[in-house]
Design a protein around this motif. Structure first.
Motif, PDB file in Angstrom:
ATOM      1  N   LEU A 113      50.052  11.843  34.154  1.00 26.26           N
ATOM      2  CA  LEU A 113      50.323  11.671  35.493  1.00 26.26           C
ATOM      3  C   LEU A 113      49.472  12.542  36.280  1.00 26.26           C
ATOM      4  N   LEU A 114      49.753  13.975  36.256  1.00 22.10           N
ATOM      5  CA  LEU A 114      49.100  14.996  36.806  1.00 22.10           C
ATOM      6  C   LEU A 114      47.725  14.888  36.826  1.00 22.10           C
ATOM      7  N   PHE A 115      47.128  14.432  35.680  1.00 23.61           N
ATOM      8  CA  PHE A 115      45.756  14.149  35.496  1.00 23.61           C
ATOM      9  C   PHE A 115      44.882  13.142  36.228  1.00 23.61           C
ATOM     10  N   ILE A 116      45.859  11.919  36.400  1.00 24.45           N
ATOM     11  CA  ILE A 116      45.362  10.972  37.109  1.00 24.45           C
ATOM     12  C   ILE A 116      45.250  11.434  38.526  1.00 24.45           C
ATOM     13  N   CYS A 117      46.412  11.975  39.028  1.00 27.78           N
ATOM     14  CA  CYS A 117      46.241  12.514  40.416  1.00 27.78           C
ATOM     15  C   CYS A 117      44.999  13.354  40.774  1.00 27.78           C
ATOM     16  N   CYS A 118      44.506  13.800  39.776  1.00 25.79           N
ATOM     17  CA  CYS A 118      43.219  14.883  39.937  1.00 25.79           C
ATOM     18  C   CYS A 118      42.106  14.426  39.478  1.00 25.79           C
ATOM     19  N   HIS A 119      42.012  13.139  39.447  1.00 29.95           N
ATOM     20  CA  HIS A 119      40.767  12.378  38.844  1.00 29.95           C
ATOM     21  C   HIS A 119      39.624  13.085  39.670  1.00 29.95           C
ATOM     22  N   PRO A 120      38.626  13.310  38.839  1.00 31.24           N
ATOM     23  CA  PRO A 120      37.395  13.922  39.500  1.00 31.24           C
ATOM     24  C   PRO A 120      36.707  12.797  40.579  1.00 31.24           C
ATOM     25  N   ASP A 121      36.869  11.550  40.606  1.00 30.23           N
ATOM     26  CA  ASP A 121      36.449  10.596  41.389  1.00 30.23           C
ATOM     27  C   ASP A 121      37.067  10.771  42.927  1.00 30.23           C
ATOM     28  N   LEU A 122      38.290  11.526  42.829  1.00 29.77           N
ATOM     29  CA  LEU A 122      38.947  11.759  44.090  1.00 29.77           C
ATOM     30  C   LEU A 122      38.345  12.978  44.958  1.00 29.77           C
ATOM     31  N   PRO A 123      38.296  13.037  46.203  1.00 29.73           N
ATOM     32  CA  PRO A 123      38.021  14.107  46.872  1.00 29.73           C
ATOM     33  C   PRO A 123      39.263  15.041  46.956  1.00 29.73           C
ATOM     34  N   PRO A 124      39.336  16.379  47.105  1.00 30.36           N
ATOM     35  CA  PRO A 124      40.613  17.115  47.014  1.00 30.36           C
ATOM     36  C   PRO A 124      41.648  16.816  47.956  1.00 30.36           C
ATOM     37  N   THR A 125      41.176  16.443  49.185  1.00 34.20           N
ATOM     38  CA  THR A 125      42.565  15.992  49.975  1.00 34.20           C
ATOM     39  C   THR A 125      43.148  14.740  49.419  1.00 34.20           C
ATOM     40  N   GLN A 126      42.680  13.864  48.955  1.00 32.97           N
ATOM     41  CA  GLN A 126      43.236  12.532  48.069  1.00 32.97           C
ATOM     42  C   GLN A 126      43.887  12.931  47.124  1.00 32.97           C
ATOM     43  N   GLN A 127      43.357  13.943  46.175  1.00 36.58           N
ATOM     44  CA  GLN A 127      44.134  14.376  44.928  1.00 36.58           C
ATOM     45  C   GLN A 127      45.548  15.012  45.456  1.00 36.58           C
ATOM     46  N   ILE A 128      45.622  15.855  46.571  1.00 40.44           N
ATOM     47  CA  ILE A 128      46.761  16.582  46.779  1.00 40.44           C
ATOM     48  C   ILE A 128      47.736  15.586  47.247  1.00 40.44           C
ATOM     49  N   ALA A 129      47.155  14.530  48.319  1.00 37.74           N
ATOM     50  CA  ALA A 129      47.941  13.489  48.750  1.00 37.74           C
ATOM     51  C   ALA A 129      48.685  12.731  47.695  1.00 37.74           C
ATOM     52  N   LEU A 130      47.929  12.450  46.873  1.00 35.10           N
ATOM     53  CA  LEU A 130      48.435  11.517  45.780  1.00 35.10           C
ATOM     54  C   LEU A 130      49.414  12.126  44.835  1.00 35.10           C
ATOM     55  N   ALA A 131      49.117  13.373  44.483  1.00 37.09           N
ATOM     56  CA  ALA A 131      50.130  14.253  43.988  1.00 37.09           C
ATOM     57  C   ALA A 131      51.361  14.530  44.422  1.00 37.09           C
ATOM     58  N   LEU A 132      51.422  14.653  45.648  1.00 40.53           N
ATOM     59  CA  LEU A 132      52.579  15.007  46.558  1.00 40.53           C
ATOM     60  C   LEU A 132      53.552  13.698  46.820  1.00 40.53           C
ATOM     61  N   ARG A 133      52.723  12.496  46.524  1.00 49.12           N
ATOM     62  CA  ARG A 133      53.252  11.365  46.756  1.00 49.12           C
ATOM     63  C   ARG A 133      53.976  10.941  45.449  1.00 49.12           C
ATOM     64  N   ILE A 134      53.189  10.911  44.389  1.00 51.07           N
ATOM     65  CA  ILE A 134      53.564  10.251  42.953  1.00 51.07           C
ATOM     66  C   ILE A 134      53.958  11.411  42.107  1.00 51.07           C
ATOM     67  N   VAL A 135      53.779  12.335  42.167  1.00 47.65           N
ATOM     68  CA  VAL A 135      54.531  13.454  41.219  1.00 47.65           C
ATOM     69  C   VAL A 135      55.912  14.083  41.889  1.00 47.65           C
ATOM     70  N   SER A 136      55.625  14.637  43.262  1.00 52.51           N
ATOM     71  CA  SER A 136      56.522  15.216  43.954  1.00 52.51           C
ATOM     72  C   SER A 136      57.494  14.333  44.722  1.00 52.51           C
ATOM     73  N   GLY A 137      57.152  13.247  44.897  1.00 50.26           N
ATOM     74  CA  GLY A 137      57.848  12.264  45.723  1.00 50.26           C
ATOM     75  C   GLY A 137      58.335  12.548  47.228  1.00 50.26           C
ATOM     76  N   LEU A 138      57.384  13.041  47.749  1.00 48.97           N
ATOM     77  CA  LEU A 138      57.120  13.290  49.398  1.00 48.97           C
ATOM     78  C   LEU A 138      57.005  11.994  49.888  1.00 48.97           C
ATOM     79  N   SER A 139      57.616  11.874  51.137  1.00 47.15           N
ATOM     80  CA  SER A 139      57.483  10.592  51.623  1.00 47.15           C
ATOM     81  C   SER A 139      56.006  10.656  52.483  1.00 47.15           C
ATOM     82  N   VAL A 140      55.487   9.568  52.710  1.00 45.85           N
ATOM     83  CA  VAL A 140      54.341   9.544  53.475  1.00 45.85           C
ATOM     84  C   VAL A 140      54.309  10.332  54.808  1.00 45.85           C
ATOM     85  N   LYS A 141      55.193  10.087  55.395  1.00 47.63           N
ATOM     86  CA  LYS A 141      55.786  10.858  56.846  1.00 47.63           C
ATOM     87  C   LYS A 141      55.644  12.512  56.362  1.00 47.63           C
ATOM     88  N   GLN A 142      56.219  12.993  55.414  1.00 50.09           N
ATOM     89  CA  GLN A 142      56.359  14.486  55.131  1.00 50.09           C
ATOM     90  C   GLN A 142      54.700  14.739  54.928  1.00 50.09           C
TER      91      GLN A 142
END
Length: 423
Positions: A113-142
């Motif tokens: 799950l973590l590896f998918i979020c930091c897939h090399p095809d994603l720029p760093p900003t998208q990696q972080i946003a995806l991890a915070l949403r999928i793994v951490s469960g933060l809302s889009v607003k947060q």
């Protein structure tokens, strides 16, 4: 703790394991996330009434999987599954599932799950946003608030990231040792990126919690890889850096440099945990970049006063880091240490060759201006500080450099007598 507070904490803790397992079942990120959210809604109804399950993650996986299968069947106009009371029976199905989900399954599910979020095809900003949403469960607003963008823009960023992941055809099979090591390196880098987003926020209350979230993810990695010294090093580094949070800015939000910080404000329990982890990691005698950085942070943490800092040892550690992870930023950091040991001229000679690679880096011009000011080269220092202000990422960084400029102007202002003789 109230029922709702306990359930919220439990759902947050179980999220990586549950979403990771559901991702393995359905091989689709959106389906896994929706299944987990549906399971959480049922937990909010069931757990206060029936009591906590023996294994919350297993309960959520089972219920989420069955609800998602039910949804697929409804789409195909087939017979739905039985009601909640049957599919979430705590005495039968959950116990059987808990037995099948051993630690290795959890480890690979969460790592995937973590590896998918930091897939090399994603720029760093998208990696972080995806991890915070999928793994951490933060809302889009947060997440949007943390990145200072609108909700719709962040929603689009996360949607694009999910689309890229879907197109990348990420493997779902259990990884071998080599691939697991490769995944860990990528995941650790992503966790460090999340921490830096919070650490560089310069007192921004919206982004500061990202440091806490990165530490939580690092501790999760530590539970998965309990004997891996680099995980210990990463966790120690984040703890030791974050321990200084309360002293890094004054009451007006201005930057307070390390030597000027009130060390009584440092978080001692956090420092103790970080020191214990780096000491444990170093006993493995398998050094890595996170361990070396944590060892540098540990030397700062152990110094009761700025003058007690072992700069010679820090210089050696930066030299080791240059070998392990060559980078102009590492050399720049080492130059600051060299200035303490051998003076500003030696440090300036170290950073001059870095100019082409660090032409867009705020800290390069801030350090260069400081060294030039120490050498009495006021006009060159003024130019460097001007470049730093133009590249400042936050108002606090710009204000800190302006303070140096003001001092430079004051120190080099002609006295009244000089003005008269010049006239």
């Amino acid at each position: 703790m109230t029922d709702i507070a306990w359930i919220d904490a439990t759902l947050t803790s179980a999220r990586p394991q549950a979403v990771g397992a559901l991702l393995r079942y359905f091989r689709d990120l959106d389906t896994a996330e929706e299944a987990f959210q549906d399971a959480c809604l049922r937990a909010l109804k069931s757990w206060p009434r029936n009591g906590p399950p023996r294994d919350p993650a297993a309960w959520l996986i089972l219920v989420g999987r069955n609800v998602a299968i039910d949804a697929k069947r409804r789409e195909r106009k087939q017979e739905p599954l039985p009601p909640d009371e049957v599919i979430s029976d705590l005495d039968d199905a959950e116990a059987a599932l808990a037995e099948r989900l051993d630690g290795a399954d959890y480890r690979d599910d969460v790592l995937r799950l973590l590896f998918i979020c930091c897939h090399p095809d994603l720029p760093p900003t998208q990696q972080i946003a995806l991890a915070l949403r999928i793994v951490s469960g933060l809302s889009v607003k947060q997440i949007a608030r943390a990145f200072l963008v609108g909700e719709s823009a962040m929603e689009q960023r996360i949607t694009r990231a999910k689309s890229r992941v879907a197109e990348a055809d990420v493997p779902f099979e259990t990884p071998g040792p080599a691939e697991r090591a490769e995944r860990f390196a990528a995941v650790a880098a992503m966790v460090y990126l999340i921490f830096n987003e919070g650490y560089s926020a310069s007192g921004d209350s919206a982004r500061a919690p990202l440091c806490d979230e990165a530490i939580r993810l690092a501790r999760l990695l530590l539970r998965l890889f309990q004997t891996e010294p680099e995980v210990m090093g990463l966790t120690a580094l984040l703890l030791l850096q974050h321990a200084r949070a309360a002293a890094r800015f004054d009451a007006d939000g201005a930057v307070v440099l390390l030597d000027d910080q009130d060390r009584r404000l440092w978080n001692q329990p956090m420092i103790a945990e970080g020191l214990a982890l780096i000491d444990k990691a170093m006993r493995h005698r398998r050094r890595g970049p996170y361990q070396v950085q944590a060892a540098i942070a540990a030397l700062h943490a152990r110094a009761e006063r700025p003058e007690d800092t072992d700069w010679a040892q820090i210089d050696l550690l930066y030299a080791a880091l240059e070998e392990l992870q060559p980078s102009p930023v590492v050399t720049l950091n080492r130059a600051v240490v060299v200035a303490k040991l051998r003076g500003p001229e030696a440090a300036l000679a170290m950073i001059e060759p870095l100019a082409p690679r660090l032409s867009g880096y705020f800290h390069f011009f801030g350090a260069k201006g400081g060294l030039l000011m120490q050498l009495g080269r006021a006009e060159e220092a003024r130019i460097a500080f001007g470049e730093a202000i133009a590249l400042a990422n936050t108002a606090a960084e710009a204000a800190h450099i302006r303070m140096h400029l003001d001092r430079l102007i004051k120190d080099n202002a002609p006295r009244d007598g000089a003005k008269a003789s010049a006239g």
